[in-house]
Scaffold this motif. Structure first.
Motif, short mmCIF file in Angstrom:
data_model
loop_
_atom_site.label_atom_id
_atom_site.label_comp_id
_atom_site.label_asym_id
_atom_site.label_seq_id
_atom_site.Cartn_x
_atom_site.Cartn_y
_atom_site.Cartn_z
N PRO A 191 1.47 -3.88 -9.66
CA PRO A 191 0.98 -4.30 -8.48
C PRO A 191 0.20 -5.79 -8.28
CG PRO A 191 -0.23 -2.52 -9.95
CD PRO A 191 0.90 -2.91 -10.47
N VAL B 59 4.58 0.26 -3.46
CA VAL B 59 4.10 -0.11 -4.93
C VAL B 59 3.47 0.98 -5.28
CG1 VAL B 59 2.79 -1.77 -6.28
CG2 VAL B 59 4.35 -2.48 -4.48
N PRO B 60 2.67 1.74 -4.63
CA PRO B 60 2.16 2.94 -5.51
C PRO B 60 2.89 4.02 -5.57
CG PRO B 60 0.63 2.24 -3.62
CD PRO B 60 1.77 1.30 -3.70
N GLY B 61 4.07 4.33 -4.86
CA GLY B 61 5.26 5.11 -4.78
C GLY B 61 5.99 4.76 -6.40
N ILE C 125 4.96 3.17 -8.91
CA ILE C 125 4.17 3.45 -9.80
C ILE C 125 4.09 4.89 -10.44
CG2 ILE C 125 1.83 3.49 -10.80
CD1 ILE C 125 1.29 0.71 -9.19
N LEU C 126 4.27 5.67 -9.53
CA LEU C 126 4.28 7.04 -9.69
C LEU C 126 5.72 7.54 -10.44
CD1 LEU C 126 2.82 8.74 -6.53
CD2 LEU C 126 1.94 8.59 -8.68
N TYR D 267 2.92 -1.28 -15.40
CA TYR D 267 1.78 -0.84 -14.71
C TYR D 267 0.87 -1.91 -14.33
CZ TYR D 267 2.62 4.36 -15.48
OH TYR D 267 2.90 5.54 -15.42
N PHE E 223 0.81 -1.40 -0.13
CA PHE E 223 0.05 -0.05 -0.02
C PHE E 223 0.70 1.32 -0.22
CE2 PHE E 223 -3.25 -2.77 1.55
CZ PHE E 223 -4.14 -2.70 0.56
#
Length: 106
Positions: free
Chosen positions: A85, A56-58, A60-61, A81, A53
């Motif tokens: 995840p 991985v989102p960081g 992706i950015l 992309y 949480f």
């Protein structure tokens, strides 16, 4: 049917109320604060949730600026992309199964 003694009949007036009760059939004898320890598997799950949480989102950015690294793995930006995840999702699923099996064996 009211005088039938073969089934359960609750009679609250006939049972004495005491503040110093011992364990009865319906009680387990554990305090609400007595629970299973969190343990190593719990902390591993918490760490993986943090990765899934937060990390991985960081990542992706930051994918557009890391296209050279992504292409060295043979992936396009779209593949990255979709894959990024998916990896922690599989790991979280495997850890959940491992934790459940481990808690049943203890």
């Amino acid at each position: 049917m009211a005088d039938d003694e073969s089934g359960y009949v609750h009679r609250p007036d006939t049972e004495p109320q005491s503040t110093d009760r011992s364990r009865t059939d319906g009680e387990t004898g554990t305090d609400p604060t007595d629970g299973p320890e969190f343990g190593t598997s719990g902390w591993i799950l918490v760490g993986m949730i943090g990765v899934a949480f937060l990390l991985v989102p960081g990542a992706i950015l930051l994918l557009p600026s890391a296209q050279g690294v992504i292409s060295s793995f043979g992936l396009t930006l779209r593949d990255a992309y979709l894959t990024l995840p998916l990896v922690p999702a599989f790991v979280l699923g495997a850890l959940a199964v491992w934790s459940a099996v481990r808690s049943q064996s203890e």
